[in-house]
Design an enzyme around this catalytic site. Structure first.
Site, PDB file in Angstrom:
ATOM      1  N   HIS A 100      -7.760   3.534   3.829  1.00 38.24           N
ATOM      2  CA  HIS A 100      -7.725   4.473   4.865  1.00 38.24           C
ATOM      3  C   HIS A 100      -9.059   4.645   5.411  1.00 38.24           C
ATOM      4  O   HIS A 100      -9.078   4.926   6.871  1.00 38.24           O
ATOM      5  CB  HIS A 100      -7.080   5.965   4.723  1.00 38.24           C
TER       6      HIS A 100
ATOM      7  N   ASP B 244       0.920  -1.075  -0.051  1.00 39.72           N
ATOM      8  CA  ASP B 244      -0.007  -0.039  -0.010  1.00 39.72           C
ATOM      9  C   ASP B 244       0.943   1.205  -0.005  1.00 39.72           C
ATOM     10  O   ASP B 244       1.988   1.069   0.446  1.00 39.72           O
ATOM     11  CB  ASP B 244      -0.966  -0.153   1.280  1.00 39.72           C
ATOM     12  N   SER B 245       0.523   2.391  -0.323  1.00 37.08           N
ATOM     13  CA  SER B 245       1.186   3.504  -0.332  1.00 37.08           C
ATOM     14  C   SER B 245       1.445   3.793   1.278  1.00 37.08           C
ATOM     15  O   SER B 245       2.412   4.660   1.284  1.00 37.08           O
ATOM     16  CB  SER B 245       0.256   4.659  -0.933  1.00 37.08           C
TER      17      SER B 245
ATOM     18  N   CYS C 196     -10.939   3.389  -0.406  1.00 30.64           N
ATOM     19  CA  CYS C 196      -9.699   3.772  -0.104  1.00 30.64           C
ATOM     20  C   CYS C 196      -9.351   3.283   1.307  1.00 30.64           C
ATOM     21  O   CYS C 196     -10.038   2.916   2.189  1.00 30.64           O
ATOM     22  CB  CYS C 196      -9.665   5.175   0.083  1.00 30.64           C
TER      23      CYS C 196
ATOM     24  N   GLU D  17      -4.456   9.209   9.351  1.00 34.37           N
ATOM     25  CA  GLU D  17      -3.334   8.940   9.862  1.00 34.37           C
ATOM     26  C   GLU D  17      -2.818   9.739  10.977  1.00 34.37           C
ATOM     27  O   GLU D  17      -1.927   9.524  11.938  1.00 34.37           O
ATOM     28  CB  GLU D  17      -2.374   9.558   8.772  1.00 34.37           C
TER      29      GLU D  17
ATOM     30  N   CYS E 252      -4.132  -1.124  -2.451  1.00 27.79           N
ATOM     31  CA  CYS E 252      -4.223   0.241  -2.231  1.00 27.79           C
ATOM     32  C   CYS E 252      -5.156   0.401  -3.281  1.00 27.79           C
ATOM     33  O   CYS E 252      -5.015  -0.167  -4.517  1.00 27.79           O
ATOM     34  CB  CYS E 252      -2.900   0.739  -2.460  1.00 27.79           C
TER      35      CYS E 252
HETATM   36  N1  DGL Z   1      -3.989   3.807  -0.187  1.00 24.59           N
HETATM   37  C1  DGL Z   1      -4.570   4.608  -0.760  1.00 24.59           C
HETATM   38  C2  DGL Z   1      -5.787   3.985  -1.373  1.00 24.59           C
HETATM   39  O1  DGL Z   1      -6.396   3.104  -0.888  1.00 24.59           O
HETATM   40  C3  DGL Z   1      -4.858   5.958   0.002  1.00 24.59           C
HETATM   41  C4  DGL Z   1      -3.749   7.100   0.334  1.00 24.59           C
HETATM   42  C5  DGL Z   1      -3.213   7.374  -0.921  1.00 24.59           C
HETATM   43  O2  DGL Z   1      -3.592   8.328  -1.535  1.00 24.59           O
HETATM   44  O3  DGL Z   1      -1.929   7.030  -0.725  1.00 24.59           O
HETATM   45  O4  DGL Z   1      -6.380   4.580  -2.209  1.00 24.59           O
END
Ligand code: DGL
Length: 266
Positions: free
Chosen positions: A187, A10-11, A185, A153, A73
């Protein structure tokens, strides 16, 4: 049986919600999770940049010998999947969008379905395509909610600030009277209580973590690559390892010991 690990990236730390569901579903597997914390967010970047970052993140996991890749992600899933499948063939690659779309249709077969996600995911319309592939007539409305990522976060997941932001994004969406709301998403599940309070309990919230874990299990069973033995897990992060361990606890639902976190460069 295949002893190699399942790689997840994931990011940042949002994808830990997917790891959490995988760990609950697959008690005998090894997991390596990569959080590209140095380059978060992906959701505000161009498709070219997201594809490049995704291929690099997946490459670091492939180097550590994985048997399956989970792209935890939504942003990377919405734009980079064909590139990852081609770059790392024949490695099986599972995204979070297809299981999320299926779960949304199971919750609301006739729609309308609302999707909240990052700007890149909304612009790429991956959820709209995935839902319409199964049900061409179902109405889909989308809304980007970029401020939800820093709120999650920061741990600001409930209370007046989170609710104010949620109203700003969700009130116009609710005017379309959706029956299901996809948390598109990684998060956003952290803000589930606030989102539910704002949209009302009659709207089903769809979190793709559990359905993604089910897809992974099915794929392992089909390929006969399930592992036997004790579960293990470790983490790779591209920046701020200590913060990852501290805040990641919210997403993973358990402590992240620092000796399991390895800082890396991509
Ligand atoms: N992990 C990203 C997603 O699920 C969210 C955070 C980001 O923008 O990197 O889209």
């Amino acid at each position: 049986m295949n002893d190699a690990a399942i790689g997840i990236f994931d990011s940042g730390m949002g994808g830990l919600t997917v790891l959490r569901a995988l760990m609950a579903r697959l008690p005998n597997e090894n997991f390596i999770y990569l959080g590209d914390t140095a380059r978060l967010p992906y959701g505000t970047k161009s498709p070219e940049t997201i594809i490049r970052y995704s291929v690099q993140a997946a490459g670091a996991l492939v180097k550590r010998r994985i048997k399956l890749l989970v792209v935890a992600c939504n942003t990377a899933s919405s734009v980079a999947i064909p590139y990852l499948r081609e770059a790392f063939a024949p490695l099986p690659v599972i995204d979070v969008i297809t299981p999320g779309a299926e779960a949304a249709l199971a919750a609301s077969p006739k729609g309308p379905i609302a999707v909240i996600a990052t700007e890149a995911t909304v612009n790429g319309r991956a959820y709209v395509r995935a839902i319409r592939a199964h049900a061409a007539d179902v109405g889909v409305v989308q809304q980007a909610c970029p401020l939800f990522v820093p709120l999650a976060e920061e741990g600001l997941i409930e209370g007046p600030i989170a609710e104010l932001v949620a109203h700003r994004y969700l009130d116009p969406l609710m005017a379309q009277k959706p029956h299901a709301l996809v948390l598109g998403c990684t998060h956003y599940p952290a803000l589930k209580n606030t989102i539910s309070k704002v949209v009302g309990h009659e709207v089903t919230l769809v979190d793709s973590a559990a359905t993604t874990a089910l897809s992974v299990e099915k794929m392992l069973r089909k390929a006969e690559t399930m592992r036997e033995g004790e579960q293990s897990y470790s983490f790779l992060v591209t920046d701020l390892a200590e913060r990852f361990a501290r805040v990641g606890k919210i997403f993973l639902g358990r402590a992240i010991p620092m000796d399991l976190v390895e800082p890396i460069d991509l």
